[in-house]
Design an enzyme around this catalytic site. Structure first.
Site, PDB file in Angstrom:
ATOM      1  N   HIS A   1       4.785 -15.647  11.983  1.00  0.00           N
ATOM      2  CA  HIS A   1       3.586 -16.045  11.231  1.00  0.00           C
ATOM      3  C   HIS A   1       3.894 -17.217  10.305  1.00  0.00           C
ATOM      4  O   HIS A   1       3.153 -18.199  10.255  1.00  0.00           O
ATOM      5  CB  HIS A   1       3.065 -14.878  10.390  1.00  0.00           C
ATOM      6  CG  HIS A   1       2.447 -13.760  11.173  1.00  0.00           C
ATOM      7  ND1 HIS A   1       1.545 -13.982  12.197  1.00  0.00           N
ATOM      8  CD2 HIS A   1       2.580 -12.408  11.074  1.00  0.00           C
ATOM      9  CE1 HIS A   1       1.153 -12.807  12.690  1.00  0.00           C
ATOM     10  NE2 HIS A   1       1.775 -11.833  12.039  1.00  0.00           N
TER      11      HIS A   1
ATOM     12  N   THR B   1       0.733  -1.129   5.744  1.00  0.00           N
ATOM     13  CA  THR B   1       1.341  -2.461   5.824  1.00  0.00           C
ATOM     14  C   THR B   1       2.839  -2.378   5.536  1.00  0.00           C
ATOM     15  O   THR B   1       3.255  -1.787   4.540  1.00  0.00           O
ATOM     16  CB  THR B   1       0.676  -3.418   4.820  1.00  0.00           C
ATOM     17  OG1 THR B   1      -0.710  -3.513   5.142  1.00  0.00           O
ATOM     18  CG2 THR B   1       1.300  -4.804   4.879  1.00  0.00           C
TER      19      THR B   1
ATOM     20  N   HIS C   1       9.024 -10.895  13.248  1.00  0.00           N
ATOM     21  CA  HIS C   1       7.576 -10.981  13.425  1.00  0.00           C
ATOM     22  C   HIS C   1       6.937 -11.806  12.295  1.00  0.00           C
ATOM     23  O   HIS C   1       6.133 -12.705  12.539  1.00  0.00           O
ATOM     24  CB  HIS C   1       6.995  -9.560  13.484  1.00  0.00           C
ATOM     25  CG  HIS C   1       5.508  -9.497  13.622  1.00  0.00           C
ATOM     26  ND1 HIS C   1       4.891  -9.276  14.835  1.00  0.00           N
ATOM     27  CD2 HIS C   1       4.517  -9.626  12.711  1.00  0.00           C
ATOM     28  CE1 HIS C   1       3.569  -9.283  14.655  1.00  0.00           C
ATOM     29  NE2 HIS C   1       3.315  -9.487  13.362  1.00  0.00           N
ATOM     30  N   GLU C   2       7.335 -11.509  11.056  1.00  0.00           N
ATOM     31  CA  GLU C   2       6.754 -12.228   9.921  1.00  0.00           C
ATOM     32  C   GLU C   2       7.143 -13.703   9.939  1.00  0.00           C
ATOM     33  O   GLU C   2       6.355 -14.571   9.583  1.00  0.00           O
ATOM     34  CB  GLU C   2       7.176 -11.573   8.598  1.00  0.00           C
ATOM     35  CG  GLU C   2       6.677 -10.149   8.411  1.00  0.00           C
ATOM     36  CD  GLU C   2       5.168  -9.987   8.593  1.00  0.00           C
ATOM     37  OE1 GLU C   2       4.406 -10.928   8.301  1.00  0.00           O
ATOM     38  OE2 GLU C   2       4.741  -8.904   9.048  1.00  0.00           O
TER      39      GLU C   2
ATOM     40  N   HIS D   1      -0.999 -13.551  16.394  1.00  0.00           N
ATOM     41  CA  HIS D   1      -0.614 -12.428  17.244  1.00  0.00           C
ATOM     42  C   HIS D   1      -0.752 -12.767  18.726  1.00  0.00           C
ATOM     43  O   HIS D   1      -1.618 -13.532  19.124  1.00  0.00           O
ATOM     44  CB  HIS D   1      -1.438 -11.192  16.893  1.00  0.00           C
ATOM     45  CG  HIS D   1      -1.010 -10.582  15.593  1.00  0.00           C
ATOM     46  ND1 HIS D   1      -1.868  -9.996  14.710  1.00  0.00           N
ATOM     47  CD2 HIS D   1       0.232 -10.491  15.048  1.00  0.00           C
ATOM     48  CE1 HIS D   1      -1.178  -9.561  13.664  1.00  0.00           C
ATOM     49  NE2 HIS D   1       0.099  -9.859  13.845  1.00  0.00           N
TER      50      HIS D   1
ATOM     51  N   ASP E   1       0.790  -1.229   0.000  1.00  0.00           N
ATOM     52  CA  ASP E   1       0.000   0.000   0.000  1.00  0.00           C
ATOM     53  C   ASP E   1       0.825   1.284   0.000  1.00  0.00           C
ATOM     54  O   ASP E   1       0.333   2.329   0.399  1.00  0.00           O
ATOM     55  CB  ASP E   1      -0.933  -0.013   1.209  1.00  0.00           C
ATOM     56  CG  ASP E   1      -0.173  -0.231   2.511  1.00  0.00           C
ATOM     57  OD1 ASP E   1       1.080  -0.320   2.462  1.00  0.00           O
ATOM     58  OD2 ASP E   1      -0.818  -0.308   3.565  1.00  0.00           O
TER      59      ASP E   1
END
Ligand code: TQI
Ligand code: CA
Ligand code: ZN
Ligand code: ZN
Length: 161
Positions: free
Chosen positions: A122, A80, A118-119, A128, A75
């Site tokens: 996932h 993001t 962090h990614e 989270h 974006d």
């Protein structure tokens, strides 16, 4: 408290590949940032990560801008920063950084390694966390150059691997 996606990789040895770089920081620093992020997870679980330069791999790091083929366009500046896909989904292991961000490996700007860490959470199967000190907490905070996983992140990854 940490949360699990519910699916995980069926192996502990995962291969990773970096497909491109960002002009924001030197290539060696990009690699160092990703390696540091991987190390946080492997130091606190039975996971082992190996870098490869060709062929198919489990974890795929890429800098992308705008629409890039997965239905989740980036974006532009802010909003993001990055996204990743959970294990056992069709895009599993893909980790995308928004090239429109000003990436850094120092100060209070957007820290590539913290975001990568962090990614990776996932991509490995963590959702989270509600704990504000956790890497998997859904609000960005700069935790310093030598940031570490929180005990909450460690419990999460150890539950999985
Ligand atoms: N990207 C969101 C994130 O990684 C995208 C996202 C939302 C997501 N829900 C998800 C990705 C579920 C996978 C699975 O959370 S982000 C932070 C933090 C983002 C945010 O750009 O907003 C970090 C990326 F936690 F700081 F807010 C990295 Cl560290
Ligand atoms: Ca953005
Ligand atoms: Zn993407
Ligand atoms: Zn997240």
């Amino acid at each position: 408290r940490y949360a699990l996606y519910g699916k995980k990789w069926n192996r502990k040895k995962l291969k990773w590949r970096l497909y491109n770089y960002t002009p924001d920081i030197p290539n060696v620093s990009v690699v160092a940032a990703i390696k540091y992020a991987l190390k946080q997870w492997s130091d606190n679980s039975k996971l082992k990560f190996t870098r490869v330069y060709s062929g198919n791999v489990h974890l795929k790091f890429r800098f992308v801008s705008g629409a890039h083929g997965d239905g989740y366009p980036m974006d532009g500046p802010s909003g993001t920063l990055a996204h990743a896909f959970y294990p056992k989904t069709s895009r599993k292991g893909q980790i995308h950084f928004d090239e429109a961000e000003k990436w850094s490996t120092s100060n209070n700007k957007i820290h590539l390694s913290v975001v990568a860490c962090h990614e990776l959470g996932h991509a490995l199967g963590l959702k989270h966390s509600s704990k504000s000190q956790a890497i998997m907490y859904p609000y960005y905070s700069y935790k310093g150059q030598n940031y570490k996983l929180n005990s909450d992140d460690k419990k999460g990854i150890q539950k999985l691997y």
